[in-house]
Design a protein around this motif. Structure first.
Motif, PDB file in Angstrom:
ATOM      1  N   THR A 135     124.343  -7.784 127.290  1.00 28.29           N
ATOM      2  CA  THR A 135     125.846  -8.009 128.326  1.00 28.29           C
ATOM      3  C   THR A 135     126.693  -7.334 128.656  1.00 28.29           C
ATOM      4  OG1 THR A 135     125.012 -10.492 127.125  1.00 28.29           O
ATOM      5  CG2 THR A 135     126.980 -10.524 128.459  1.00 28.29           C
ATOM      6  N   TYR A 156     125.566  -5.201 131.355  1.00 31.74           N
ATOM      7  CA  TYR A 156     125.087  -5.648 132.630  1.00 31.74           C
ATOM      8  C   TYR A 156     126.661  -6.251 133.545  1.00 31.74           C
ATOM      9  CZ  TYR A 156     123.667  -9.530 135.813  1.00 31.74           C
ATOM     10  OH  TYR A 156     123.440 -10.251 136.988  1.00 31.74           O
ATOM     11  N   ARG A 188     124.911 -14.854 131.504  1.00 24.72           N
ATOM     12  CA  ARG A 188     124.303 -14.382 131.057  1.00 24.72           C
ATOM     13  C   ARG A 188     124.888 -13.852 129.733  1.00 24.72           C
ATOM     14  NH1 ARG A 188     119.595 -11.463 134.385  1.00 24.72           N
ATOM     15  NH2 ARG A 188     120.256 -12.445 136.452  1.00 24.72           N
ATOM     16  N   THR A 189     123.491 -14.238 128.761  1.00 24.47           N
ATOM     17  CA  THR A 189     124.847 -13.936 127.422  1.00 24.47           C
ATOM     18  C   THR A 189     123.393 -13.813 126.688  1.00 24.47           C
ATOM     19  OG1 THR A 189     126.262 -14.584 125.594  1.00 24.47           O
ATOM     20  CG2 THR A 189     124.839 -16.464 127.089  1.00 24.47           C
ATOM     21  N   ILE A 218     121.003 -17.848 131.250  1.00 26.54           N
ATOM     22  CA  ILE A 218     119.886 -16.821 131.107  1.00 26.54           C
ATOM     23  C   ILE A 218     120.281 -15.401 129.952  1.00 26.54           C
ATOM     24  CG2 ILE A 218     118.540 -14.984 132.361  1.00 26.54           C
ATOM     25  CD1 ILE A 218     120.208 -16.347 134.597  1.00 26.54           C
ATOM     26  N   GLN A 268     120.276 -11.398 127.246  1.00 29.56           N
ATOM     27  CA  GLN A 268     120.088 -10.920 127.788  1.00 29.56           C
ATOM     28  C   GLN A 268     119.807 -10.016 126.088  1.00 29.56           C
ATOM     29  OE1 GLN A 268     121.243 -10.089 131.248  1.00 29.56           O
ATOM     30  NE2 GLN A 268     121.666  -8.240 130.137  1.00 29.56           N
ATOM     31  N   ASP A 296     116.457 -18.263 129.987  1.00 26.96           N
ATOM     32  CA  ASP A 296     116.438 -18.947 131.644  1.00 26.96           C
ATOM     33  C   ASP A 296     116.199 -20.606 131.095  1.00 26.96           C
ATOM     34  OD1 ASP A 296     117.182 -19.779 134.052  1.00 26.96           O
ATOM     35  OD2 ASP A 296     116.217 -17.855 134.788  1.00 26.96           O
TER      36      ASP A 296
END
Ligand code: FES
Ligand code: FES
Lengths: 157, 760
Positions: free
Chosen positions: B24, B27, B214-215, B241, B243, B506
């Motif tokens: 993460t 990202y 996102r994590t 979602i 990572q 996801d």
């Protein structure tokens, strides 16, 4: 902002950096080389290790501006997923990584070790890893990976 | 079979070793802002004033949020007792007060530091004893009004007791009255920090009115559930979602930074916000392993047989429950170890205090329970003048014997097999001394479980014949997905692992999964994959039959080909089957969902039991040989032997890694890792002060894998990852006690403890 000219993974780079910016931030934020990780930013975990003129340093403490004219090597300069170095290949094949967050730093440190001591014993490897924390593996399979290269060299493989 | 039992390289290994995996922190999204959190310097108190005006007008600042402007819904694993920000009450040091989003992290931090917080300090309940006092104030005065999640249906709560279990079978008092000997011990363990190398981090944005996060979480579906509760939106209005996970060990099952990223993004109108904890912040706020106090009394008859036991335990929840209120139930199941004891009375409580919350850490409270049970077994054996392993063997459960919940343990004999295996590798020879060095050997044995919660998998054949696996399961680093699931799918589909692509989870796409916890992923998700493959194979074969010569009835998948059994070499590649299916209105995809069916148990065996049964047990024996330096008090592991039952080894090298890494964490918990609370604040606040084991501190663990394939598990596999850590503290503490000739009752055993024991 000040201009910094240095070599990163064999390529000349010219970047503008803040005074007081760390080498880690410069690599990650400006050059998008995110292989070196920020595990602690306090010089304790070794996940940010890169080579400065061949010597392992904690990039999270190392000032970017101290890199004028030097040559920096990061994990990205050691091998790629499709063309890994022998060490990287051995680490994957010996299951010497799990979450992988420590792995880039460990690859960098052990690359430097193998350049200095081509046939390290377990004790050499453990000493070299004294500045690198790995919470997942318990290190043994990382050591096995390095030892496999050393014995491979001895056997002329 | 070539994929099962093979040391194949992990699917994500090449990217990881080359520094290419995207965690993460690696990202980012365009226009992304940086967030940070203001945390309470106060241990317990009341907010008088939070003034964010100065902060709001600082350069680059886009939003400042506090409890008063975010809606502050409640969430929690069992009890919804937590809000994102302290509202009026501050319940622990490090509790979130406000959060800031700005163009740069430096700007965000500067603004955070400009927030004026005025808080009135109140007397804090920093120990369990204080919180349990009859006149103690309540950490959560409104505890009765909190909503409960379904898993908490049986939870017993009262004031500062966040979870309580009581088992009071008949015959305990009588057995103690008749006892020839009663052995009584008290143990305590301190907190342990998971110390994953990747600090908690998340990136959130809002798109089409939905929150997208996102994590690198171990449990994306739980993150979704907690976020929906915090944000007070429908579950489906949150998308999580996955990572790459940089380690978690239980700490990344619930929200860490996700909630702050989400509310900041909402406050700035949906722009992306990244929040990353600093290491200091991560230590202060991680859901660390709970400190606990354990008391055991065992009654013995004249022949030295155990006839009854009393076991009580208090564990510290900290200021919020997280997973901890369910730990008394876990303790209950292991209170007798793997022994015939007669009736066992159990009283276990999880207690709220004004300290940072505790939660799940690999093996949850197993390491503490087995430390107490197996140290106690050694102490009893010593009192009886009997060899500790012989004493254990005399009492060990036999096949079909029942556990405390009335559930039968069908294959208890595997524990004996494990004990024999470690005895063979490292015979216990008794303590000995050479110069300043004292050597000793210690053991531990028992059973552990595989978390049964549901998981699901969908497998699709792509245009080129490759297999796409969609699952909500995340690889936390263990290899359960990158090795276990990948190899299971490859084997069942008759392809090499390179033909199997497993995506990141996801929650919009992948189907529910209960997270990488409780050693469950290989067993549960692997099984769900096999169910999916049954479904998929039927579809593949139906289409392929139209393409193969008549009479091709029995088909098989080999090397990416559908082959007709017994008709020469008639075969068709999967890619061609896809093309045919695509124009025949057949979808080449299969889905499976699996959860373990619970076994029969005795209802009413205990009250407050949130987990009534134990599923898919595995059996273990550990033996440690230590050397104690009587001058410095340092303890060194000379050898460490593990015999572990795994059902079936899918990737032996991967299992080796789980065992070596788990033992390393056990060695840390037992000897070096010390997370001390002083008046509600941690003393150790960096990776320098918090001492993780280093390469030179660790022996190369010698492993004997015992395979007894599980009838339900994929190719027989059971859970693997937690048990190495569960049994290590007991074995090592027994070895140190043996070497020093004095019993140790507290973890960690520091050099000072060793020197003190040697001096008294
Ligand atoms: S990030 Fe540099 S040592 Fe941890
Ligand atoms: S592989 Fe996870 S920290 Fe080393």
């Amino acid at each position: 902002m000040q201009q910094l000219t240095f070599e990163v993974n064999g390529r000349r780079e010219v970047v503008a950096v803040d005074v007081g910016e760390t080498l880690l931030d410069c690599l990650r934020e400006r050059l998008h080389l995110t292989g070196a990780k920020d595990g602690c930013r306090e010089g304790e975990c070794g996940a940010c290790t890169v080579l400065v003129d061949g010597q392992p340093v904690d990039a999270c403490l190392y000032p970017a501006l101290a890199c004028e004219g030097v040559s920096v090597r990061t994990v990205e300069g050691i091998g790629t997923p499709s063309e890994p170095s022998d060490l990287q290949k051995a680490i994957v094949e010996h299951a010497g990584l799990q979450c992988g967050f420590c792995t880039p730093g460990i690859v960098v440190v052990l690359t430097a070790l193998l350049e200095a001591v081509p046939n390290p014993g377990r004790a050499n490897i453990q000493t070299a890893l004294a500045g690198n924390l790995c919470r997942c593996t318990g290190y043994a399979q990382i050591e096995d990976a390095v030892l496999s290269l050393a014995s491979g060299a001895k056997d002329g493989l | 079979m070539t994929n099962i039992g093979s040391d194949l390289p992990r699917a994500d290994g090449w990217d990881k070793v080359a520094g290419k995996s995207q965690y993460t922190v690696d990202y980012s999204e365009s226009g992304m802002l940086h967030g940070c959190v203001l945390r309470s310097p106060v241990v317990c108190g009341r907010i008088v004033r939070v003034d964010v005006e100065a902060a709001r007008s600082m350069p680059g600042v886009r939003a400042v949020v506090t409890a008063t402007n975010v809606g502050n819904g409640r969430a929690g694993m069992l009890v919804r007792d937590q809000t994102l920000f302290a509202d009026r009450e501050i319940r622990h040091h490090g509790e979130a007060i406000a959060a800031v989003a700005a163009d740069t992290l430096a700007q965000a931090r500067a603004a955070r530091d400009a927030i004026e917080l005025e808080a009135e300090s109140l007397p804090a309940l920093t120990t369990m004893a204080q919180a349990l006092a009859s006149d103690a104030p309540l950490v959560h005065p409104d505890w009765e009004s909190y909503a409960l999640n379904p898993m908490a249906a049986e939870l017993r709560r009262q004031g500062n007791v966040a979870g309580e279990l009581i088992a009071d079978p008949d015959g305990v008092d009588e057995a103690f009255e008749r006892a020839h000997l009663v052995v009584e011990d008290e143990f305590c363990v301190d907190r342990q920090y998971q110390a994953y190398l990747e600090p908690m981090s998340a990136v959130a944005r809002f798109t089409d009115g939905r929150c997208i996060v996102r994590t690198g979480s171990q449990f994306p579906y739980n993150i979704r559930e907690e976020l929906a509760a915090y944000l007070d939106v429908r579950l489906s209005d949150v998308r999580v979602i996955g990572q790459t996970v940089g380690g978690g060990f239980g700490a990344k099952l619930g929200c860490g930074t996700e909630g702050y990223a989400a509310v900041l993004s909402r406050a700035v109108g949906g722009r992306s916000v990244r929040v990353v904890k600093t290491r200091d912040e991560d230590i202060v706020t991680a859901p660390v392993r709970e400190n606990a106090e354990l008391r055991i009394r065992t009654a013995l008859d004249a022949e030295g047989n155990m006839t009854a036991r009393e076991f009580s335990c208090d564990m510290d929840c900290g200021a919020y429950g997280l997973e901890t209120p369910t730990f008394p139930s876990i303790l209950f199941h292991f209170a007798a170890g793997i022994y015939r004891i007669g009736p066992v009375r159990v009283h276990a409580r999880a207690v709220y205090t004004n300290t940072p919350p505790t939660g799940a850490f690999r093996g949850v409270n197993g390491p503490a329970v087995y430390f107490a049970v197996e140290r106690h077994m050694d102490n009893i054996a010593r009192r009886l003048n009997e060899d500790p392993m012989a004493f254990r063997a005399r009492h060990m459960l036999r096949d079909g014997d029942t556990l405390l919940n009335g559930q039968a343990l069908a294959d208890a004999h595997i524990a004996r097999e494990a004990c024999e295996a470690v005895q063979k590798s490292l015979p216990a020879v008794g303590a000995r001394q050479s110069g300043d060095r004292l050597r000793g050997v210690g053991s531990a044995t028992g059973f552990w479980v595989t978390n049964p919660l549901p998981g699901s998998v969908t497998i699709t054949v792509g245009e080129d014949g490759r297999l796409h696996v969609l699952t909500g399961a995340n690889d936390n680093g263990s290899g359960a997905v990158a090795m276990g699931l990948t190899q299971i799918v490859a084997e069942a589909m008759g392809v090499s692992t390179g033909e199997v692509i497993v995506g990141l989870p996801d929650t919009d796409l992948s189907g529910y999964d209960s997270g990488s916890q409780g050693s469950r992923t290989t067993h549960i998700v692997g099984k769900a994959a096999l169910i999916a493959i049954d479904d998929l194979k039927t579809r593949i074969f139906d289409v392929a039959r139209q393409m193969l010569p008549p009479g091709a009835n029995e088909l098989e998948l080999v090397g990416g080909m559908v082959r007709a059994v017994g008709i020469g070499d008639a075969q068709v590649p999967l890619a061609a089957v896809f093309q045919m299916a695509n124009f025949s209105n057949v979808s080449l995809s299969g889905s499976g969902t699996y959860a373990t069916t619970p076994p029969a148990f005795t209802p009413g065996c205990a009250v407050g039991l949130t987990m009534p049964s134990l599923l898919t047990p595995t059996y273990h024996a550990h033996r440690a040989e230590v050397e104690v330096d009587s001058v410095t008090g340092n303890v060194r592991l000379l050898r460490y032997v593990v015999a572990q039952e795994v059902g079936r080894a899918i990737n032996p090298d991967g299992i080796m890694g789980q065992i070596q890494g788990g033992i390393a964490q056990g060695i840390g918990f037992t000897l070096t890792e010390n997370l001390r609370l002083v008046d509600g604040r941690y003393l150790e606040r960096s990776l320098e002060a918090y001492r993780l084991p280093l390469a030179q501190d660790l022996p190369r663990v010698e492993v004997v894998l015992l395979e007894h394939p599980d009838s339900e598990g994929p190719f027989g596999a059971k859970g693997v990852a937690e048990p190495p850590l569960v049994f290590a503290p007991a074995a090592i503490a027994n070895a140190v006690s043996d070497a020093v000739g004095k019993p140790f009752y507290k973890l960690p055993i520091t050099p000072e403890d060793v020197l003190f024991a040697l001096d008294t």
